[in-house]
Design a protein around this motif. Structure first.
Motif, PDB file in Angstrom:
ATOM      1  N   ARG A   3      28.226 -14.591   6.759  1.00 26.22           N
ATOM      2  CA  ARG A   3      27.685 -14.298   7.994  1.00 26.22           C
ATOM      3  C   ARG A   3      26.082 -14.029   7.347  1.00 26.22           C
ATOM      4  O   ARG A   3      25.943 -13.443   6.327  1.00 26.22           O
ATOM      5  N   TYR A   4      25.043 -14.852   8.180  1.00 27.59           N
ATOM      6  CA  TYR A   4      23.757 -14.603   7.785  1.00 27.59           C
ATOM      7  C   TYR A   4      23.056 -13.718   8.594  1.00 27.59           C
ATOM      8  O   TYR A   4      23.537 -13.519  10.015  1.00 27.59           O
ATOM      9  N   ARG A   5      22.072 -13.105   8.125  1.00 28.63           N
ATOM     10  CA  ARG A   5      21.280 -11.930   8.929  1.00 28.63           C
ATOM     11  C   ARG A   5      20.189 -12.696   9.917  1.00 28.63           C
ATOM     12  O   ARG A   5      19.936 -13.783   9.547  1.00 28.63           O
ATOM     13  N   GLU A   6      19.941 -11.909  10.916  1.00 26.12           N
ATOM     14  CA  GLU A   6      18.972 -12.532  11.820  1.00 26.12           C
ATOM     15  C   GLU A   6      17.754 -12.553  10.887  1.00 26.12           C
ATOM     16  O   GLU A   6      17.378 -11.702  10.078  1.00 26.12           O
ATOM     17  N   LEU A   7      16.869 -13.736  11.218  1.00 23.34           N
ATOM     18  CA  LEU A   7      15.775 -13.902  10.472  1.00 23.34           C
ATOM     19  C   LEU A   7      14.489 -12.818  10.864  1.00 23.34           C
ATOM     20  O   LEU A   7      14.215 -12.571  12.176  1.00 23.34           O
ATOM     21  N   SER A   8      13.872 -12.316   9.749  1.00 25.01           N
ATOM     22  CA  SER A   8      12.878 -11.253  10.301  1.00 25.01           C
ATOM     23  C   SER A   8      11.859 -11.281   9.047  1.00 25.01           C
ATOM     24  O   SER A   8      12.159 -10.213   8.127  1.00 25.01           O
ATOM     25  N   PRO A   9      11.125 -12.287   8.877  1.00 27.46           N
ATOM     26  CA  PRO A   9      10.222 -12.146   7.744  1.00 27.46           C
ATOM     27  C   PRO A   9       9.306 -11.027   7.797  1.00 27.46           C
ATOM     28  O   PRO A   9       8.936 -10.251   8.877  1.00 27.46           O
ATOM     29  N   SER A  10       8.778 -10.600   6.586  1.00 27.94           N
ATOM     30  CA  SER A  10       7.875  -9.455   6.421  1.00 27.94           C
ATOM     31  C   SER A  10       6.570  -9.691   6.909  1.00 27.94           C
ATOM     32  O   SER A  10       5.824 -10.880   6.808  1.00 27.94           O
ATOM     33  N   LEU A  11       5.870  -8.520   7.550  1.00 25.44           N
ATOM     34  CA  LEU A  11       4.463  -8.941   8.062  1.00 25.44           C
ATOM     35  C   LEU A  11       3.574  -8.619   6.607  1.00 25.44           C
ATOM     36  O   LEU A  11       3.675  -7.781   6.037  1.00 25.44           O
ATOM     37  N   ARG A  12       2.696  -9.925   6.739  1.00 30.15           N
ATOM     38  CA  ARG A  12       1.817  -9.818   5.603  1.00 30.15           C
ATOM     39  C   ARG A  12       0.276 -10.069   5.941  1.00 30.15           C
ATOM     40  O   ARG A  12       0.155 -10.578   6.994  1.00 30.15           O
ATOM     41  N   THR A  13      -0.446  -9.468   5.075  1.00 34.19           N
ATOM     42  CA  THR A  13      -1.876  -9.865   5.040  1.00 34.19           C
ATOM     43  C   THR A  13      -2.224 -11.088   4.100  1.00 34.19           C
ATOM     44  O   THR A  13      -2.083 -10.973   2.997  1.00 34.19           O
ATOM     45  N   ILE A  14      -2.263 -12.256   4.733  1.00 34.23           N
ATOM     46  CA  ILE A  14      -2.326 -13.475   3.718  1.00 34.23           C
ATOM     47  C   ILE A  14      -3.698 -13.672   3.676  1.00 34.23           C
ATOM     48  O   ILE A  14      -4.575 -14.198   4.611  1.00 34.23           O
ATOM     49  N   MET A  15      -4.210 -13.677   2.235  1.00 33.14           N
ATOM     50  CA  MET A  15      -5.732 -13.932   1.983  1.00 33.14           C
ATOM     51  C   MET A  15      -5.519 -14.944   0.791  1.00 33.14           C
ATOM     52  O   MET A  15      -6.121 -14.817  -0.311  1.00 33.14           O
ATOM     53  N   THR A  16      -4.836 -16.046   0.913  1.00 31.38           N
ATOM     54  CA  THR A  16      -4.574 -17.277   0.107  1.00 31.38           C
ATOM     55  C   THR A  16      -5.429 -18.402   0.652  1.00 31.38           C
ATOM     56  O   THR A  16      -6.033 -18.258   1.827  1.00 31.38           O
ATOM     57  N   PRO A  17      -5.837 -19.328  -0.235  1.00 31.90           N
ATOM     58  CA  PRO A  17      -6.572 -20.396   0.289  1.00 31.90           C
ATOM     59  C   PRO A  17      -5.708 -21.306   1.399  1.00 31.90           C
ATOM     60  O   PRO A  17      -5.923 -22.528   1.301  1.00 31.90           O
ATOM     61  N   GLY A  18      -4.567 -20.886   1.671  1.00 27.25           N
ATOM     62  CA  GLY A  18      -3.639 -21.521   2.891  1.00 27.25           C
ATOM     63  C   GLY A  18      -2.277 -21.549   2.252  1.00 27.25           C
ATOM     64  O   GLY A  18      -2.023 -21.659   0.890  1.00 27.25           O
ATOM     65  N   PRO A  19      -1.347 -21.260   3.012  1.00 23.64           N
ATOM     66  CA  PRO A  19      -1.400 -20.816   4.447  1.00 23.64           C
ATOM     67  C   PRO A  19      -2.027 -19.638   4.629  1.00 23.64           C
ATOM     68  O   PRO A  19      -2.314 -18.871   3.968  1.00 23.64           O
ATOM     69  N   VAL A  20      -2.683 -19.638   6.012  1.00 24.44           N
ATOM     70  CA  VAL A  20      -3.311 -18.210   6.340  1.00 24.44           C
ATOM     71  C   VAL A  20      -2.355 -17.712   7.613  1.00 24.44           C
ATOM     72  O   VAL A  20      -1.529 -18.377   8.128  1.00 24.44           O
ATOM     73  N   GLU A  21      -2.689 -16.386   8.060  1.00 21.46           N
ATOM     74  CA  GLU A  21      -1.991 -15.825   9.177  1.00 21.46           C
ATOM     75  C   GLU A  21      -2.225 -16.745  10.409  1.00 21.46           C
ATOM     76  O   GLU A  21      -3.605 -17.316  10.517  1.00 21.46           O
ATOM     77  N   VAL A  22      -1.393 -16.863  11.231  1.00 21.30           N
ATOM     78  CA  VAL A  22      -1.439 -17.747  12.652  1.00 21.30           C
ATOM     79  C   VAL A  22      -1.991 -16.735  13.675  1.00 21.30           C
ATOM     80  O   VAL A  22      -1.557 -15.868  13.982  1.00 21.30           O
ATOM     81  N   ASP A  23      -2.914 -17.395  14.586  1.00 22.21           N
ATOM     82  CA  ASP A  23      -3.339 -16.421  15.958  1.00 22.21           C
ATOM     83  C   ASP A  23      -2.200 -16.306  16.619  1.00 22.21           C
ATOM     84  O   ASP A  23      -1.409 -17.358  16.836  1.00 22.21           O
ATOM     85  N   PRO A  24      -1.896 -15.206  16.885  1.00 25.13           N
ATOM     86  CA  PRO A  24      -0.659 -15.109  17.744  1.00 25.13           C
ATOM     87  C   PRO A  24      -0.488 -15.699  19.128  1.00 25.13           C
ATOM     88  O   PRO A  24       0.505 -16.094  19.529  1.00 25.13           O
ATOM     89  N   ARG A  25      -1.792 -16.229  19.596  1.00 28.56           N
ATOM     90  CA  ARG A  25      -1.826 -17.074  20.774  1.00 28.56           C
ATOM     91  C   ARG A  25      -1.362 -18.394  20.481  1.00 28.56           C
ATOM     92  O   ARG A  25      -0.866 -18.951  21.413  1.00 28.56           O
TER      93      ARG A  25
END
Length: 414
Positions: A3-25
């Protein structure tokens, strides 16, 4: 069965040269209903996207559309379509991704020559132009902004030199598009490749490209060979070769994106929704205000880092506005600091490659991630992490220095 858990990635503040946070819209747009790729509503979406890509690259080119795949798919599509076996290709290298262009060109059967600059610098005025005169290439491929070193290469003079020698100029603008000016027509860039996952703040999965009539002429000549409309042996004697790739064949892809909509592949519907909406938000903000926003938050970040006593890697005169490379202090385990930022503060920054691995951190201020909250959060967290690692720094000075930058802008506007 496991059985696999429901996917629930952690919220991150991503400040790398990519990828970055995606606009919620943009994420919301990806959840919209699927349309068939020949539905008139969908073809309207395709047309909107092409118009916005032209505006993004500041071009009147007929051809401006996305390649389905990550940024490298766009680079491969352009290079495999424009490079024929035996072509002379010049690649000026000033970081890791120049070597990628060399590899792809070699896989296409090109005779590749290189011009190399020390990492942390770009080519001085006239250097690339002189190499073009010396090597007489059919095509020049260069990176606009090297995220491996945080350096930005000016392109105007290179475009003029390529046009004067009748060489095609292909530019990897994956890291810079949407974050700093790219004037494809004015700078005489024959083909430009962008990426979605950096300054455009869209998930990785599409690569917007544009190319002009000079590039198209070569595509059409190769297309005639492929479809048997001219004698392949006669073409081969004059250097012509059909395009080997099907998926990355721009001559077929432009038919797909033309009003004829000739079937080539099944379009990545939800990613196209994301690209269209992401581009719409970029253009609503305005290109010049968006570029100014990247410069403002870069200035605040740099002021904070310097107030902390840290130094920057590379020549400041050619620094990318959306990537800041920081020298790791002596006797500090850079990976341990990165791990603490991630696990204690939920912030991700990047390490580097090759000879710079373990020597610098790379911090991205790109697109949706480029904002005051993220800059102040990172500076406060890095302050704490360095103290925890035994580095003597003026506590709190970094955030105060960044706030001074933000306050000075408010005072200037007020």
């Amino acid at each position: 069965m496991k059985r696999y858990r429901e996917l629930s990635p952690s919220l991150r503040t991503i400040m790398t040269p990519g990828p970055v946070e995606v606009d919620p819209r943009v994420l919301r747009a990806m959840s919209l209903p699927i349309l068939g790729q020949f539905d008139p509503e969908f073809t309207d979406i395709m047309n909107d996207t092409m118009d916005m890509i032209r505006a993004l690259f500041q071009t009147d080119n007929r051809w401006a559309y996305p390649i389905d795949g990550t940024s490298r798919s766009g680079i491969e599509a352009v290079l495999t379509s424009l490079i024929e076996p035996g072509d002379r290709v010049l690649v000026p290298i000033y970081g890791r991704f120049g070597h990628l262009l060399v590899e792809i060109a070699q896989r296409c059967g090109a005779q590749v020559s290189t011009l190399e600059q020390e990492w942390g610098q770009v080519f001085a005025r006239g250097q690339v132009a002189e190499a073009i005169l010396r090597e007489r290439p059919d095509l020049v491929a260069i990176v606009h902004g090297e995220t491996s070193t945080g350096c930005l290469q000016p392109l105007e003079e290179i475009g003029k030199a390529c046009r004067a020698s009748d060489a095609l100029l292909v530019v990897d603008a994956v890291a810079t598009v949407g974050g700093t000016r790219i004037a494809a027509d004015e700078w005489m860039l024959d083909a430009v490749i962008g990426g979605t996952q950096k300054c455009l703040s869209i998930p990785a999965g599409m690569a917007p490209i544009t190319y002009n009539e000079r590039a198209e002429a070569k595509l059409l000549r190769r297309k005639r060979i492929e479809r048997g409309l001219r004698d392949p042996k006669q073409e081969a004697d004059s250097g012509g070769r059909p395009i080997q790739s099907n998926y990355f064949d721009l001559s077929q892809l432009q038919d797909y994106w033309s009003p004829a909509r000739l079937n080539h592949h099944t379009e990545a519907t939800s990613m196209l929704y994301a690209l269209r909406e992401g581009l719409r938000f970029v253009l609503e903000e305005g290109l010049e205000p968006r570029f100014a926003r990247h410069l403002e938050h870069e200035a605040a970040l740099v002021a904070g880092l310097r107030a902390m006593g840290l130094t920057l890697f590379g020549d400041p005169d050619c620094k990318m506005p959306m990537v800041t490379c920081v020298n790791i202090p002596d006797q500090v385990d850079g990976e341990s600091v990165r791990s603490m930022l991630l696990h204690e503060f939920g912030i991700e920054i990047a390490s580097s490659f090759g000879s710079l691995k373990g020597r610098i951190w790379r911090i991205g201020t790109m697109g949706f991630s480029c904002n005051k909250k993220n800059v102040l959060h990172l500076l406060g967290a890095l302050d704490a992490a360095l103290l925890r690692h035994g580095v003597s720094i003026p506590t709190g000075a970094a955030v105060q220095a960044a706030l001074d930058v933000y306050d000075s802008k408010v005072d200037a506007q007020g």
